[in-house]
Design a protein around this motif. Structure first.
Motif, PDB file in Angstrom:
ATOM      1  N   GLY A 169      48.239   7.234 -99.255  1.00 56.66           N
ATOM      2  CA  GLY A 169      47.897   6.150-100.174  1.00 56.66           C
ATOM      3  C   GLY A 169      47.157   6.647-101.397  1.00 56.66           C
ATOM      4  N   LYS A 170      46.632   7.872-101.312  1.00 56.63           N
ATOM      5  CA  LYS A 170      45.824   8.431-102.402  1.00 56.63           C
ATOM      6  C   LYS A 170      46.630   8.570-103.691  1.00 56.63           C
ATOM      7  CE  LYS A 170      41.934  10.826-103.507  1.00 56.63           C
ATOM      8  NZ  LYS A 170      40.572  10.320-103.403  1.00 56.63           N
ATOM      9  N   MET A 171      47.910   8.946-103.556  1.00 56.59           N
ATOM     10  CA  MET A 171      48.710   9.233-104.752  1.00 56.59           C
ATOM     11  C   MET A 171      49.023   7.991-105.576  1.00 56.59           C
ATOM     12  SD  MET A 171      52.541   9.944-103.219  1.00 56.59           S
ATOM     13  CE  MET A 171      52.066  10.862-101.771  1.00 56.59           C
ATOM     14  N   ILE A 172      48.892   6.788-104.988  1.00 62.32           N
ATOM     15  CA  ILE A 172      49.170   5.571-105.755  1.00 62.32           C
ATOM     16  C   ILE A 172      47.918   4.722-105.962  1.00 62.32           C
ATOM     17  CG2 ILE A 172      51.601   5.433-105.112  1.00 62.32           C
ATOM     18  CD1 ILE A 172      50.748   3.209-103.107  1.00 62.32           C
ATOM     19  N   SER A 173      46.789   5.195-105.480  1.00 59.40           N
ATOM     20  CA  SER A 173      45.547   4.456-105.716  1.00 59.40           C
ATOM     21  C   SER A 173      45.294   4.374-107.221  1.00 59.40           C
ATOM     22  CB  SER A 173      44.383   5.167-105.036  1.00 59.40           C
ATOM     23  OG  SER A 173      43.159   4.712-105.561  1.00 59.40           O
ATOM     24  N   PRO A 174      45.016   3.185-107.747  1.00 60.55           N
ATOM     25  CA  PRO A 174      44.755   3.082-109.184  1.00 60.55           C
ATOM     26  C   PRO A 174      43.656   4.022-109.676  1.00 60.55           C
ATOM     27  CG  PRO A 174      45.057   0.900-108.243  1.00 60.55           C
ATOM     28  CD  PRO A 174      45.051   1.865-107.094  1.00 60.55           C
ATOM     29  N   LEU A 193      49.227  14.704-107.801  1.00 63.41           N
ATOM     30  CA  LEU A 193      48.877  13.566-106.939  1.00 63.41           C
ATOM     31  C   LEU A 193      49.586  13.665-105.592  1.00 63.41           C
ATOM     32  CD1 LEU A 193      49.012  10.635-109.527  1.00 63.41           C
ATOM     33  CD2 LEU A 193      47.020  11.279-108.170  1.00 63.41           C
ATOM     34  N   ILE A 194      50.867  14.021-105.610  1.00 64.48           N
ATOM     35  CA  ILE A 194      51.631  14.114-104.367  1.00 64.48           C
ATOM     36  C   ILE A 194      51.152  15.299-103.535  1.00 64.48           C
ATOM     37  CG2 ILE A 194      53.941  14.458-103.403  1.00 64.48           C
ATOM     38  CD1 ILE A 194      54.995  13.020-105.975  1.00 64.48           C
ATOM     39  N   ALA A 195      50.901  16.436-104.190  1.00 62.42           N
ATOM     40  CA  ALA A 195      50.421  17.627-103.482  1.00 62.42           C
ATOM     41  C   ALA A 195      49.075  17.382-102.820  1.00 62.42           C
ATOM     42  CB  ALA A 195      50.318  18.808-104.447  1.00 62.42           C
ATOM     43  N   ASN A 196      48.297  16.462-103.387  1.00 61.05           N
ATOM     44  CA  ASN A 196      46.949  16.195-102.882  1.00 61.05           C
ATOM     45  C   ASN A 196      46.949  15.459-101.538  1.00 61.05           C
ATOM     46  OD1 ASN A 196      44.041  14.336-103.679  1.00 61.05           O
ATOM     47  ND2 ASN A 196      44.089  16.548-103.469  1.00 61.05           N
ATOM     48  N   THR A 197      48.145  15.054-101.059  1.00 63.01           N
ATOM     49  CA  THR A 197      48.191  14.335 -99.771  1.00 63.01           C
ATOM     50  C   THR A 197      47.803  15.232 -98.600  1.00 63.01           C
ATOM     51  OG1 THR A 197      50.550  14.845 -99.556  1.00 63.01           O
ATOM     52  CG2 THR A 197      49.980  12.736-100.530  1.00 63.01           C
ATOM     53  N   ALA A 198      48.316  16.467 -98.583  1.00 61.02           N
ATOM     54  CA  ALA A 198      48.107  17.341 -97.422  1.00 61.02           C
ATOM     55  C   ALA A 198      46.635  17.589 -97.113  1.00 61.02           C
ATOM     56  CB  ALA A 198      48.847  18.665 -97.621  1.00 61.02           C
ATOM     57  N   PRO A 199      45.767  17.772 -98.135  1.00 65.46           N
ATOM     58  CA  PRO A 199      44.389  18.133 -97.815  1.00 65.46           C
ATOM     59  C   PRO A 199      43.381  16.996 -97.785  1.00 65.46           C
ATOM     60  CG  PRO A 199      44.797  18.567-100.131  1.00 65.46           C
ATOM     61  CD  PRO A 199      46.078  18.019 -99.562  1.00 65.46           C
ATOM     62  N   VAL A 200      43.748  15.775 -98.201  1.00 66.23           N
ATOM     63  CA  VAL A 200      42.752  14.714 -98.397  1.00 66.23           C
ATOM     64  C   VAL A 200      41.941  14.411 -97.138  1.00 66.23           C
ATOM     65  CG1 VAL A 200      42.531  12.214 -98.753  1.00 66.23           C
ATOM     66  CG2 VAL A 200      43.782  13.596-100.405  1.00 66.23           C
ATOM     67  N   ALA A 201      42.585  14.466 -95.969  1.00 66.17           N
ATOM     68  CA  ALA A 201      41.892  14.111 -94.723  1.00 66.17           C
ATOM     69  C   ALA A 201      40.690  15.005 -94.447  1.00 66.17           C
ATOM     70  CB  ALA A 201      42.862  14.183 -93.546  1.00 66.17           C
ATOM     71  N   PHE A 202      40.747  16.257 -94.915  1.00 67.81           N
ATOM     72  CA  PHE A 202      39.654  17.202 -94.676  1.00 67.81           C
ATOM     73  C   PHE A 202      38.871  17.480 -95.958  1.00 67.81           C
ATOM     74  CE2 PHE A 202      43.122  18.229 -91.689  1.00 67.81           C
ATOM     75  CZ  PHE A 202      42.467  18.012 -90.492  1.00 67.81           C
ATOM     76  N   GLY A 203      38.981  16.587 -96.944  1.00 71.02           N
ATOM     77  CA  GLY A 203      38.350  16.806 -98.242  1.00 71.02           C
ATOM     78  C   GLY A 203      36.834  16.792 -98.186  1.00 71.02           C
ATOM     79  N   SER A 204      36.239  17.394 -99.201  1.00 69.95           N
ATOM     80  CA  SER A 204      34.777  17.423 -99.349  1.00 69.95           C
ATOM     81  C   SER A 204      34.083  17.893 -98.072  1.00 69.95           C
ATOM     82  CB  SER A 204      34.257  16.031 -99.732  1.00 69.95           C
ATOM     83  OG  SER A 204      34.847  15.594-100.905  1.00 69.95           O
ATOM     84  N   ILE A 205      34.523  19.020 -97.569  1.00 67.81           N
ATOM     85  CA  ILE A 205      33.961  19.627 -96.351  1.00 67.81           C
ATOM     86  C   ILE A 205      34.043  18.651 -95.173  1.00 67.81           C
ATOM     87  CG2 ILE A 205      32.083  21.090 -95.493  1.00 67.81           C
ATOM     88  CD1 ILE A 205      33.133  22.053 -98.111  1.00 67.81           C
ATOM     89  N   GLY A 206      35.168  17.900 -95.087  1.00 72.12           N
ATOM     90  CA  GLY A 206      35.437  17.078 -93.905  1.00 72.12           C
ATOM     91  C   GLY A 206      34.774  15.725 -93.864  1.00 72.12           C
ATOM     92  N   PHE A 237      44.505   2.830-100.889  1.00 68.71           N
ATOM     93  CA  PHE A 237      45.068   2.221-102.101  1.00 68.71           C
ATOM     94  C   PHE A 237      44.030   1.343-102.798  1.00 68.71           C
ATOM     95  CE2 PHE A 237      46.983  -1.499-104.147  1.00 68.71           C
ATOM     96  CZ  PHE A 237      47.720  -0.869-105.142  1.00 68.71           C
ATOM     97  N   ILE A 238      43.288   0.579-102.002  1.00 69.48           N
ATOM     98  CA  ILE A 238      42.304  -0.345-102.579  1.00 69.48           C
ATOM     99  C   ILE A 238      41.069   0.399-103.087  1.00 69.48           C
ATOM    100  CG2 ILE A 238      40.687  -2.215-102.025  1.00 69.48           C
ATOM    101  CD1 ILE A 238      42.850  -3.322-100.125  1.00 69.48           C
ATOM    102  N   THR A 239      40.536   1.314-102.273  1.00 71.06           N
ATOM    103  CA  THR A 239      39.244   1.936-102.608  1.00 71.06           C
ATOM    104  C   THR A 239      39.378   3.267-103.334  1.00 71.06           C
ATOM    105  OG1 THR A 239      39.074   3.174-100.526  1.00 71.06           O
ATOM    106  CG2 THR A 239      38.250   0.909-100.530  1.00 71.06           C
ATOM    107  N   GLY A 240      40.543   3.920-103.223  1.00 74.23           N
ATOM    108  CA  GLY A 240      40.717   5.234-103.841  1.00 74.23           C
ATOM    109  C   GLY A 240      40.133   6.374-103.039  1.00 74.23           C
ATOM    110  N   SER A 241      39.663   6.083-101.820  1.00 79.21           N
ATOM    111  CA  SER A 241      38.950   7.093-101.032  1.00 79.21           C
ATOM    112  C   SER A 241      39.322   6.996 -99.563  1.00 79.21           C
ATOM    113  CB  SER A 241      37.443   6.905-101.207  1.00 79.21           C
ATOM    114  OG  SER A 241      36.722   7.587-100.215  1.00 79.21           O
TER     115      SER A 241
END
Length: 589
Positions: A482-487, A160-173, A441-445
């Motif tokens: 916020g992704k790492m703590i999103s429910p 979850l923590i490692a996933n912070t670096a790439p989330v902004a460019f996820g799913s082909i941007g 945090f609210i939406t998970g996305s």
């Protein structure tokens, strides 16, 4: 009957904010203090949010119930669809015995848990985020680490923590594409601005991850490998985001850091191999060897997965699949029944892109690899049923979490919280990432958070004389931590790490790291706004009157033919190599 959202229902913004924050405060309290199960915390949060929406905000009961149902439906598809298929893929690999070969391969590179975490959670997870996104990276990498023998809590938490670096460019941007569409700022300058913020985090993150796992002293023991992993990732992320746009930074940086670290480990090894204190010593047996064909077969699920999710992310293929395999409908009773604060009707459509969804790409990958890894489809069906049984509580949790997200958005609760942050004046750039963090945090996305707040970020920045690309990019960057703590993310990671019912432990594991990283991004944004204005790219706003071209799907069919040829060639090669008579240890058990 139409209902209009209100931002300050009590005619006192401070009181309204205190009431609006109650459901979110409850989630923190339930998971951190009460250690409540994820699905139970989410269901109670829905009840609290519904009462506030109906009693305080005046939302009709019918609209509140429909909003929750709409969110739960979205939780089932596409989110749960993707999670089920991801875990199914991993379970196939384990049950066929092929994961034992993968474990042997990883041990041949390194038996050190610190380095395995960098390769899988950080680099491979980033690559998967760039191709699939929406929970797949955490689901797959957490399951892989648990399969390798990691403590389940650490496996899920560091993924979850490692996933912070790439989330902004996820799913082909996609997150940056949405931020561009909502704010009117072109994609490239947003990508450039994010690419001048997140690489700072990317350099630090590998050392941070290893410190969490093994402590500061043990992290220092492998500082050369940590630097290779972090710097190679950050440089490639910076270059691709600044010069190639938002589509490929994760794919390029993830692959590049894997290659750089693997090459480096050919020439450098840590003095001692570190493992968790409660696990046995490394059992790597150098006398056991596997042929290239056996290795190819073992890795085939992830090779086919990678090919499929990259192909599904290509625009021509997506357009073809959506032409023949998509339908959408207006949510009865909810579509155009809510007006925003400006009096504009809010459309509520549910899109079922059953062919172009990332979960479908993984399903096809599963069907392709079942015979490749030595299973029958009957055995595959049994494994699928077991996977559904394994995920029954995570499915409930994810549906509940999305129901909660939709009710707080549709009722205006989220807008109340955002309004306070938008009124911080000169300090708004400091709080701009908090909006993105709150939205994720609210939406998970990160995509949804950008859809919610990018316009607000743009307008507020203009009003205080700050370049809007700084705050819109801050929304994207703040969202990643916020992704790492999103429910929703917690539920996915718990499912993959065999921690169902222990979501509160996972939340407590990640929450302080989320706040630390958020604070770093807040200060970076404040400095960008007032101290280093030269870092801001020069750009022109998008033309609001641009026409929407009808997609030419003929090119998409050619891409699909090329994909089919590639898959046939690959599966034929793997089958031929696997059928060669070689002595293979019995690993099925």
């Amino acid at each position: 009957m139409k209902w209009t959202q209100v931002i300050d229902p009590l005619n006192n913004i401070l009181l309204s904010v205190l009431i609006a924050a109650m459901p979110i405060i409850f989630i923190f309290w339930a998971l951190i203090i009460r250690k409540m199960k994820g699905y139970l915390a989410s269901l109670i949060a829905i009840l609290i949010a519904s009462l506030i929406a109906i009693i305080i905000y005046g939302m009709p009961i019918k609209l509140a119930l429909l909003s929750i149902g709409h969110g739960a439906l979205y939780g089932l598809f596409p989110i749960c669809w993707l999670v089920i298929m991801s875990v199914f893929l991993f379970n196939l690999t384990v049950k066929s015995g092929q994961f034992e070969i993968i474990k042997h391969f990883m041990a041949s590179i390194t038996s050190d848990r610190r380095l395995q975490a960098l390769l899988i959670a950080f680099s491979f997870g980033s690559f998967l985020e760039g191709t699939a996104g929406f929970g797949a990276p955490v689901a797959i990498t957490a399951a892989m680490l648990v399969g390798l023998g990691f403590n389940p809590l650490y496996a899920s938490g560091i993924c979850l923590i490692a996933n912070t670096a790439p989330v902004a460019f996820g799913s082909i941007g996609i997150p940056i594409t949405v931020a561009s569409q909502v704010s009117g700022i072109p994609e490239l300058p947003i990508s450039q601005m994010v690419g001048r913020t997140l690489p700072i985090l990317s350099v630090i993150l590998p050392f941070y991850l290893v410190s969490i796992i093994a402590g500061f002293r043990k992290a220092r023991e492998i500082w050369p490998a940590v630097l290779v992993s972090g710097i190679s990732f950050a440089l490639l992320q910076w270059f691709s985001s600044n010069y190639l746009g938002p589509s490929l930074p994760d794919v390029i940086a993830g692959l590049g850091s894997i290659i750089c670290l693997m090459v480096f480990l050919r020439f450098w090894k840590p003095r001692t191999v570190w493992r968790f204190s409660n696990e046995p010593a490394p059992t790597f047996n150098p006398d056991i060897t596997y042929t290239g064909g056996q290795m190819l077969r073992a890795w085939s699920p992830f090779i086919v997965l990678t090919i499929m999710v990259i192909a599904w992310g290509m625009k021509p293929i997506k357009e073809v699949l959506n032409t023949i395999g998509l339908f959408q409908f207006e949510v009865p009773g909810l579509h155009n029944a809510i007006l925003d604060k400006e009096g504009v009707l809010i459309p509520k459509l549910f899109k079922v892109n059953y062919l172009s969804a990332a979960g479908t790409a993984i399903l096809i990958a599963n069907l392709i690899v079942i015979p490749l890894i030595g299973l029958t489809y009957r055995e595959g069906a049994r494994i699928f049923i077991a996977t559904l049984n394994q995920l029954k509580f995570p499915i409930l949790t994810i549906a509940a979490v999305l129901g909660f997200a939709y009710i707080v958005n549709d009722s205006g609760i989220t807008l109340t919280l955002a309004a306070v942050l938008a009124n911080t004046g000169f300090l708004f750039p400091f709080f701009a990432p908090v909006l993105g963090w709150l939205g994720v945090f609210i939406t998970g996305s990160d995509t949804s958070a950008n859809a919610l707040f990018s316009k607000l970020q743009y307008a507020t920045a203009q009003s205080i004389g700050v370049d809007p690309v700084i705050t819109v990019a801050a929304n994207v960057s703040g969202g990643v931590v916020g992704k790492m703590i999103s429910p929703q993310s917690i539920a996915v990671a718990a499912a993959a790490g065999n921690l169902v019912g222990q979501e509160s432990q996972l939340f407590r594991f990640t929450v302080k790291h989320s706040f630390i990283m958020l604070l770093v991004i807040c200060f970076i944004t404040l400095i960008q706004a007032y101290a280093v204005k030269g870092i801001v790219p020069v750009y022109e706003m998008l033309n609001s009157t641009k026409t929407i071209a009808t997609p030419d799907i003929s090119g998409g069919y050619m891409y699909l033919l090329g994909l089919a040829f590639l898959l046939i060639t690959l599966t034929s090669t793997i089958s031929l190599k696997a059928n060669k008579k070689t002595h293979t240890p019995d690993l099925a058990n």
